[in-house]
Design a protein around this motif. Structure first.
Motif, short mmCIF file in Angstrom:
data_model
loop_
_atom_site.label_atom_id
_atom_site.label_comp_id
_atom_site.label_asym_id
_atom_site.label_seq_id
_atom_site.Cartn_x
_atom_site.Cartn_y
_atom_site.Cartn_z
N VAL A 138 6.49 1.18 4.58
CA VAL A 138 5.61 1.45 3.45
C VAL A 138 5.79 0.39 2.36
O VAL A 138 4.81 -0.11 1.78
N ALA A 139 7.04 0.05 2.07
CA ALA A 139 7.33 -0.94 1.03
C ALA A 139 6.70 -2.29 1.36
O ALA A 139 6.11 -2.95 0.49
N THR A 140 6.81 -2.70 2.61
CA THR A 140 6.24 -3.99 3.03
C THR A 140 4.72 -3.97 2.94
O THR A 140 4.10 -4.92 2.44
N ASP A 141 4.12 -2.88 3.42
CA ASP A 141 2.66 -2.82 3.46
C ASP A 141 2.04 -2.74 2.07
O ASP A 141 0.99 -3.34 1.81
N LEU A 142 2.69 -2.00 1.16
CA LEU A 142 2.15 -1.84 -0.19
C LEU A 142 2.71 -2.86 -1.18
O LEU A 142 2.39 -2.81 -2.37
N HIS A 143 3.55 -3.75 -0.69
CA HIS A 143 4.13 -4.83 -1.51
C HIS A 143 4.90 -4.27 -2.71
O HIS A 143 4.70 -4.69 -3.87
#
Length: 393
Positions: free
Chosen positions: A29-34
């Protein structure tokens, strides 16, 4: 058990999966939502706070709604929340979606507990509550690993779509299997709702719930690093151990329900005592792989064995001391469970940052459970005094 209980169990499975699966999806989630991992961690915190504060308020506000339509509405809200999470274009929208799902979570377990208890004879009520909560424990064993795998392969949004689909199945299960003529507690007035928190007897049980249930989370929150850094297990072994731990949790949930059927307070005294001892022992066995597995099997069993007894006990006392707000009292106890998780995880983080480190988290958790044990002994003494007063009156 009536088939209606299994409909509640399916719903609990869906809710349990969405509560815990986000932990395994945080890096994705952190990677996808930056966003950073600490910001992603707030997704977990916001959900817990939504349950803690949303459950008692919404349960009170929905007190006049018939039980079956209320449960159907909650599952519809659950589906909406998880669908919104899957569609969230931003971090902020994901937080809102998680809060929506959390509101459904809190009210479902508080109202569902009273419904499950009313669907069976009095001597099987704790077992009925345990069967409903079995959905939550099985979600820890299967739903969370499977949801994490789906998220890693197909993206985290796919996991929320699957959870929403589970919510749809639960909706139709409740619509089909739950009786239309369910008893419900009289709607609580605003005064009665406030009076629940003014009951010393109920406050004792809420504290028992938060400390007794939350004590294990001081160590459980950091179980994976304990197993790797203290015990020496490989990363692949840790995932298998967590599945076994979840199986022990499921067994403890059923066993705890049976133990607590007749006298929940007496059962909780024994369970809390055993839980505190096992946590203390874990501080020493954590350095041995074989002894760690044995200890974790016992700890997994005990960590959820107290849930049915605590929920049944608060319902019993609410009927006696606050009969106009039984559902509200039940909801507050659900809030206490989540508050206990928050307290345990927060305290565990503080302990890990000290020179004592990871190995100290189990015995610190044992102290919290020991306080819960003392509160249970106190509450049991008050029960005996009240019973004696009624006999002599």
């Amino acid at each position: 058990m009536p088939l209606a209980i299994f409909a509640l169990t399916i719903a609990a499975y869906a809710i349990g999966t969405t509560e815990f699966v986000i932990v395994g999806l945080l890096p994705t989630v952190a990677t996808d939502l930056h966003i950073t991992l600490p910001l992603a961690g707030l997704i977990v915190s916001v959900y817990a706070l939504g349950v803690t504060f949303g459950a008692p308020i919404l349960t009170a506000l929905t007190g006049r709604i018939e039980r079956k339509p209320l449960l159907l509405g909650l599952m519809a809200l659950f589906v909406i929340g998880n669908s919104a999470a899957a569609l969230s274009p931003s971090y902020e929208m994901l937080l809102v979606a998680r809060v929506i799902a959390a509101f459904a979570h809190g009210v479902f377990f508080s109202v569902g507990s009273t419904i499950a208890a009313d669907l069976v004879p009095e001597n099987r009520r704790a077992s009925a509550i345990a069967m409903m909560f079995m959905g939550l424990t099985v979600a820890i064993v299967t739903g969370v690993p499977l949801g994490t795998y789906i998220g890693q392969v197909f993206g985290w949004r796919a996991t929320f779509w699957v959870v929403a689909a589970l919510g749809v199945i639960a909706f139709f299960g409740i619509a089909t299997l739950l009786p239309n003529t369910l008893k419900k507690a009289p709607p609580a007035s605003l005064f009665d709702q406030v009076r629940v928190l003014g009951s010393g007897r109920l406050l004792i049980v809420f504290a028992m719930t938060a400390l007794g249930y939350g004590g294990t989370f001081v160590a459980f929150t950091f179980l994976a690093p304990i197993l790797q850094d203290v015990t020496g297990f490989s990363e692949k072994s840790v995932s298998l151990i967590l599945v076994l731990y979840g199986i022990a949790i499921a067994a403890g949930n059923i066993g705890g329900g049976r133990i607590a059927n007749h006298n929940p307070a007496r059962a909780l005294i024994g369970l809390f005592l055993a839980q505190a001892i096992v946590l203390l022992v874990f501080s020493f066995t954590a350095f041995s792989p074989v002894l760690t597995l044995i200890t974790l099997a016992a700890l997994g069993f005990l960590s959820f064995a107290n849930v049915p007894g605590l929920q049944l006990y608060v319902v019993q006392l609410a009927k006696e001391h606050r009969p106009g707000a039984v559902d509200v009292a039940s909801a507050l106890n659900i809030a206490a469970f989540n508050l206990g998780i928050a307290i345990g995880a927060w305290l565990g983080g503080l302990v890990v940052e000290t020179p004592m480190g990871l190995a100290a988290t189990p015995w610190v958790g044992a102290i919290l459970v020991a306080v819960a044990l003392l509160l249970t002994l106190w509450s049991s003494t008050l029960d005996r005094r009240a019973a004696l007063t009624l006999k002599t009156a």
